[in-house]
Design a protein around this motif. Sequence first.
Motif, mmCIF file in Angstrom:
data_model
loop_
_atom_site.group_PDB
_atom_site.id
_atom_site.type_symbol
_atom_site.label_atom_id
_atom_site.label_comp_id
_atom_site.label_asym_id
_atom_site.label_seq_id
_atom_site.Cartn_x
_atom_site.Cartn_y
_atom_site.Cartn_z
ATOM 1 N N TRP B 177 29.686 -2.106 -5.598
ATOM 2 C CA TRP B 177 30.380 -3.360 -5.954
ATOM 3 C C TRP B 177 30.242 -3.715 -7.424
ATOM 4 N N ASP B 178 29.113 -3.356 -8.027
ATOM 5 C CA ASP B 178 28.895 -3.766 -9.419
ATOM 6 C C ASP B 178 29.723 -2.962 -10.412
ATOM 7 N N LYS B 203 32.665 -10.574 -6.291
ATOM 8 C CA LYS B 203 32.068 -10.031 -7.501
ATOM 9 C C LYS B 203 33.073 -9.169 -8.256
ATOM 10 N N ARG B 207 35.316 -9.622 -12.110
ATOM 11 C CA ARG B 207 35.255 -8.760 -13.294
ATOM 12 C C ARG B 207 36.664 -8.443 -13.748
ATOM 13 N N HIS B 971 28.806 -15.615 -9.325
ATOM 14 C CA HIS B 971 29.178 -14.439 -10.130
ATOM 15 C C HIS B 971 29.116 -14.759 -11.621
ATOM 16 N N GLU B 974 29.419 -11.724 -13.998
ATOM 17 C CA GLU B 974 30.766 -11.166 -14.135
ATOM 18 C C GLU B 974 31.669 -12.111 -14.940
#
Lengths: 248, 996, 297
Positions: B177-178, B203, B207, B971, B974
């Motif tokens: 996910w990151d 998340k 971004r 978040h 992000e």
Amino acid sequence: MTQLPSTPPQKKLGLVIDLDICVGCHACAVNCKEWNTGGHSAPLTDLDPYGAKPKGVWFNRIHTFEAHNEETGESRTVHFPKSCLHCDDAPCVTVCPTGASYKREEDGIVLVNGDICIGCKLCSWACPYGAREYDEDEGVMKKCTLCIDRIYNEALPEENRVPACVSTCPAGARHFGDLGDPQSDVSLLVEARGGVALMPEQGTRPVNRYLPPRQKTGKDVAPRMLEHQDDSNEGAGLLARWVDKILS
Amino acid sequence: MVANPFETVKEKVDLSVDPSDEVKTTTCYMCACRCGVKVHLKNGKVRYLEGNPDHPVNKGVLCAKGSAGIMNQNSPAKLKKPLLRTGERGSGEFREIEWDEALALAAEWLGDTRRKDPHKLAFFTGRDQSQSFTGWWAKQYGTRNFAAHGGFCSVNMAAGGLYTLGGAFWEFGEPDWDLTRYFMMFGVAEDHDSNPIKAGIGKMKSRAGTKFVSINPCRTGYSAVADEWVGVRPGTDGLFVFALIHELLRAEKIDFASLARYSNAPWLVIQDPGAADDGLFARGEDGQPLVYDLESKSLVSFSTPDFKPAFAGERTLPDGRKAVPSFELLARRYLSDAYSPDAVAEQTGVSADAIRRIAAELAEAAFESEVVLDVPWTDAWGRKHDKMIGRPVSFHAMRGISAHSNGFHTCRAIHILQALLGSVDTPGGWRNKAPFPRPAPPGPKPAGHAADGGLPLGGMPLGTPFGPEDLIVDDAGEPVRIDKAYSWEHPLSAHGLMHMVLHNAWAGDPEPVDVLFMYMANMAWNSSMNTAGTLKYLTDKDENGEYRIPKIIYSDAFYSETVAYADLILPDTTYLERWDCISLLDRPISSAHGPADAIRHPVVQPDRDVRPFQDVLLDLGARLGMEGFVKDDGSAAYPGGYPDYITNHVRGPGIGPLAGWRGKDGDQHGRGDPNPDQLDRYIEHGAFWHHDLAPEQQYYKHANQSYLDYSHGMGWIGAAAPITFQLYSETLQKFRLAAMGHGAHVPPERHRERVKEYFDPLPIWYAPFEDEVDGVDEYPLHALTQRPMHMYHSWGSQNAWLRQITAANRLFMHVDTARELGIEDNDWVRVSSRTGYVKGQVKLVRGVNPQTVWTWNAIGKRKGSWGLSKDAPESNRGFLLNHLIDELVPRGAEKARYSNSDPVTGQAAWFDLRVKVEKCAPEEAGLTDPLYPDIAPMPEAPERLDVLRYGKDLTGTPTAGTAEAEDWIAHRHELAQTIEGMRDGQYGRAGKGDKA
Amino acid sequence: MLIWLAVFAGLGWLPAGQLFGFIAFAIAFILVAGGLLSSTFHLGHPERAWRAMSQWKTSWLSREGLIAVLTFIPTGLFAAGWVFLGRNDGALLMLGAAGALMSLMTVYCTAMIYASLKAIPAWSNVWTPPAYLVLSLATGAVLVTFISAVFGLDTVQPMIVTALIALAAALAIKLAYWSARSGAAPVSTSASATGMDRFGKVTLIEAPHSESNYLMEEMGFRIARKHASKLRAYAIGLGFLLPLALLAAVGWTQLPMPEIWLGVAVLSCAFGIIAERWLFFAEARHVVTLYYGETSA
Ligand SMILES: Nc1nc2c(c(=O)[nH]1)N[C@H]1C(S)=C(S)[C@@H](COP(=O)(O)OP(=O)(O)OC[C@H]3O[C@@H](n4cnc5c(=O)[nH]c(N)nc54)[C@H](O)[C@@H]3O)O[C@H]1N2
Ligand SMILES: Nc1nc2c(c(=O)[nH]1)N[C@H]1C(S)=C(S)[C@@H](COP(=O)(O)OP(=O)(O)OC[C@H]3O[C@@H](n4cnc5c(=O)[nH]c(N)nc54)[C@H](O)[C@@H]3O)O[C@H]1N2
Ligand code: SF4
Ligand code: SF4
Ligand code: SF4
Ligand code: SF4
Ligand code: SF4
Ligand SMILES: [Mo]
């Protein structure tokens, strides 16, 4: 007092809800009920809980809408959580005959004093957003307290001093902060994402903001299309090429 | 009173009320996600449940179900005492009995059966979270007839992945996910990882430069927030994926380097039609597969560290026979014009342009936006790499793919696509969760062959077959398990076929059972196909008036529909009242970052005469004198009950149910002697154990020496050897060869064509079986169910809060489809299939595939069940599609009736359903149908509440002072990267507002 | 009615007859008090009703309550004088006048409670206050005229004229209000309610609860078109036209037993106004309904 603060509060605590991320899971609604049924306005009474017409007091509810553009034929589904917007010009406050409905000078939070509310329901008629919740069992009006008994609560660990709906949101679609301060992170977020107020035409000047769904990518954005290295029937050419080609 | 009517009373608000006398941490079980939860107790009651911020699964969040745990605990449907049936099955007439009587009776029934023939016990445990324990109980009892709910759940996804990558989507892996940039989700409404998926989507969408595509006939939940929604036609995803592969192949957008090293793409496949080993891998003396090295221009063993393999071209083996790399076979198949975007567009309902664009986007994300981490690591061949290079494309797929009769192959295809893009367990890609990856297939093999008699069973009843020799069949090749798992009808049924048990037990096919023992599965209602038939199987009697399923023992915690159909009820506790163990031996809660396991421990006292089912099993095991359950002196081996078992049970050298704090001093993790204080350590640490893998172990787990050593040390894999992706499945080919008559174990004649067709070593697509049943054209629409995010199957309806959200379900339908059928919004309609019909009310929408209708799952309830009033919406306007789904489908030339399941794995094909929808006559509107007779209320049921004032007495005493209000940005990290001036939670105000 | 009692008295059209005074005021006070009490009993906490006067600075409801109560003082004295002293002139008349004025103010406050509710476009517009005022005057006039007729007063004639004018005015305003409403553009839409104007037409596909809730029950009320127009016909016919006709008839033809006919006028007027009131509430669409399925309000 039901006179609105003479000068609108400098500090405007409120929520910012990201409709681009909200998956409509109802976590915020249920966790809100769970916290508040034992909180400042306890209980959030439920009528006929196991019967034909279950009906209870909720401070936060999730609606689901579809938006459809007749011209382009495009449509989208949007989940829409809604609780009290803690309006600057709160009609629910000014109509109240008893002073039970009031807006705090310190932070702009709109509350109901259940001890003096006479249950005339006028405030619920005055609120355009359906954020007033009448407790038929107790005969008084209730509503979102912005979790006033959490956000200043020294009995709670620091990271929990936020509204229940905010800290529980699995998607992270809810934000909390001071919308009166243009440099606060919530304000920056609203700025960057073009956050909107609901029904401005009602003149209530809500504090809460909604971040609209982002323009969907797809359809219109065409990346560089793939070039076929070979268009021979059934890719025979490619296979032939690979026979002695070092590909790795 | 003296009061001035003109005075404005100012409210004094307690800003600092301490919500709890005591806070305990445990693990949620309002669903199978198993989040960490903090339980605030006040006046001995649960005041508030909140997510545990330190917990690896949910990191502080709690979903709607979890937040409603209070109302689960407060449910009027909670069973109160053991029940013995007094009326006919289904009547709901019971009398309360004492535990002594209940256990004695159960022990008698089970004992008689065990002495006669242990296989005459069918033990099936639905939503079981202690399968390593219940499975072991079955093994020690000696019955092969054990399974949990996996067979009707998503075994296609599990098996599809395990036989391909040695890991799988579902709960065995997760997107990075990151770092992922392009995320594709296939057929998911909610899934087990409820909270992690929501957090992950939030998340990644926070971004910049990411894209989330959802492939799903219905646009709800996740699909609603997807950047692109692909409203595919049900059952056709295989074609869609093949077309993507087609495009990538034609553009040579394939990670050949990764395939060369990590997959069997270069392995040479014997081309010798008619031979017993045709289509198997060519192996050298060392038994290692052979590849053709283009540099040395020779055949080399795959185990040699460096080679430049050929991906195509026929080569000659030492024995003179021909062989080609498996990749060539794969490429030939998907390069076929039959799988070009234009060829599949019509069937899938996805335009060729969209398919081409998505393929291009995939390639762009994978090959032009590599993620590079400066983390040195060493691969399984001892080669050092100074960087970790990732392809940020990740997939997740679940039941929308698996719950079709063609699901296994489609599941495999999606896993294969992930591998072709080189993004399996790389930064930004899709990552395994411990204990995965394991060899593909992982083993162990299923136990319980007709041959292996004696007690206990040779091994665990469930496993993964490697070839025909591992099937559980008799000498004639006929099924012996009651669910016909591991038979030629569906050989790779790794989770069994719980959905066939009631039918088969009734039919005495393959043979009758004496006792049916069920746990935590509402089989008389929402987890069975063909509800009407199911109720008949449960109540039908033989010529001498005996029930055809003689004895039914059931453990439930609530007054569900199934309770009414059992003879003996063993009431369980709630998840807040008992010990539980979420074990690495079972379905663990690990994340890609490292292994984890957890416990539940009693945080509230039961107010009723109920017992934890696990304790009951230990008790019964001891009463029956089952090996492992009694000491040599015949006394109970675990007198302390389940916590005693959790602490002291040893499964393998140094391995027990829990991995954390093992060894005498509790300083060992993974392996180690039992630690008497282990449970205390867990409780001190928030009821879970979690180990963060070292940075160099985080990725490439299938070929990362350091990780493989660790995994081996933990006992997850037999040897610290690399795990190779099986794009081309030799296992499947072995079954196909058997179907061609090769080898000692061949299918009975009547199954040969079927096995030959469906055991293709490379993914194939075929129409879902229902689409081919005669007269299907009468049923033009696909009908699906989706899980509501706020309900867990049947058990949300007893919940005073959750049922307020959805007490009755609608049939969702596209506005255009409705117009053609003359149906208007809110009309009542009759939905019928070849099996049955139901009545319900429609809601017209645009966000659905026009050939599809759908509804929320498991909302409909049987009158009298779940502590609801008879006029409850659930049982008057709520409805199930299960009434419409047949558990059997006619197949093949002679139209033999096979289970309505995937022919490879036996996965229940819930979503193959075809229906027609007609407007009801006005006089028919308003009430659902069919309506079954009411179930009598539970004995001594609490009288129904008119007003629920929960919490009135839980508002506490104020404490001093008030803090400054803190802001919260989800978040934050992000968002800080995309928004000027926003503070980044990672620095300074660490973690603040950032849940991940 | 209290108003007219004072006004007509001032004009000397009303005898200071004690019986007349008693009957007239009895009816008047019963109506007023009845109104106040019933609304009190609709409260969740009637026993706290007294608190409702504290917010006169901001709340029209508060003001209404306050003035309504205060009005009892002058009108009460006026009535007392009339009934017990048999006088309705001089200082008493002044009190009557004051009472009349305050009664008007009370009605105005009531009107403003509704007029100030922006969330209900049907109420929050210029027509609401005048409509309330004139309607109350008209009904009062008809009633007083009737009572006077019963007492066979010779001053009935001018009263009839007054009542006619009042009724006509009321009818005019009502008609104007209705035509204004039918033409009015929606103030808010489901799009503005969700801030999604830019995405096109916004429709609810799932409400927060599959069953009903307080908001839907309190404000979600919908009345069928044809039903509404039928009621309008009644309102106009019974509430205005018939009474007008009867008054005229009594006034200019020598009908026997005028009091009977005026009685009929009162009844018909009462029914008509009930219909009109009911419509006023039934036709009012609250913007909250935009969150529960309506697309404009
Ligand atoms: N039409 C349709 N049908 C489906 C599906 C679908 O998608 N569509 N999905 C299928 C799938 S994937 C699954 S997994 C099944 C799920 O269906 P089931 O396995 O039947 O799951 P539940 O409905 O949750 O019922 C589980 C039972 O466990 C009981 N229970 C709850 N808590 C406890 C406890 O603590 N102890 C004990 N002893 N019992 C407890 C509940 O009361 C309930 O009776 O449904 C299947 N059925
Ligand atoms: N809240 C909640 N969470 C749960 C559960 C619950 O009951 N409630 N149950 C748990 C259980 S037991 C399970 S197995 C998991 C299941 O979790 P999911 O896999 O999300 O199961 P479903 O809800 O059946 O969703 C299936 C999805 O696939 C879509 N679909 C159907 N057919 C097709 C198809 O042919 N192609 C594609 N692309 N999509 C298709 C449907 O529209 C639906 O969105 O959820 C678990 N988590
Ligand atoms: S919890 Fe978050 S995602 Fe779920 S409905 Fe509320 S805002 Fe949306
Ligand atoms: S949202 Fe409604 S209740 Fe909340 S402040 Fe605004 S008007 Fe008052
Ligand atoms: S209901 Fe209570 S809060 Fe609302 S206006 Fe009446 S008195 Fe005020
Ligand atoms: S701020 Fe608190 S009271 Fe308001 S909706 Fe959120 S949880 Fe409920
Ligand atoms: S997802 Fe929700 S219900 Fe499931 S375990 Fe987590 S909190 Fe509990
Ligand atoms: Mo499942």
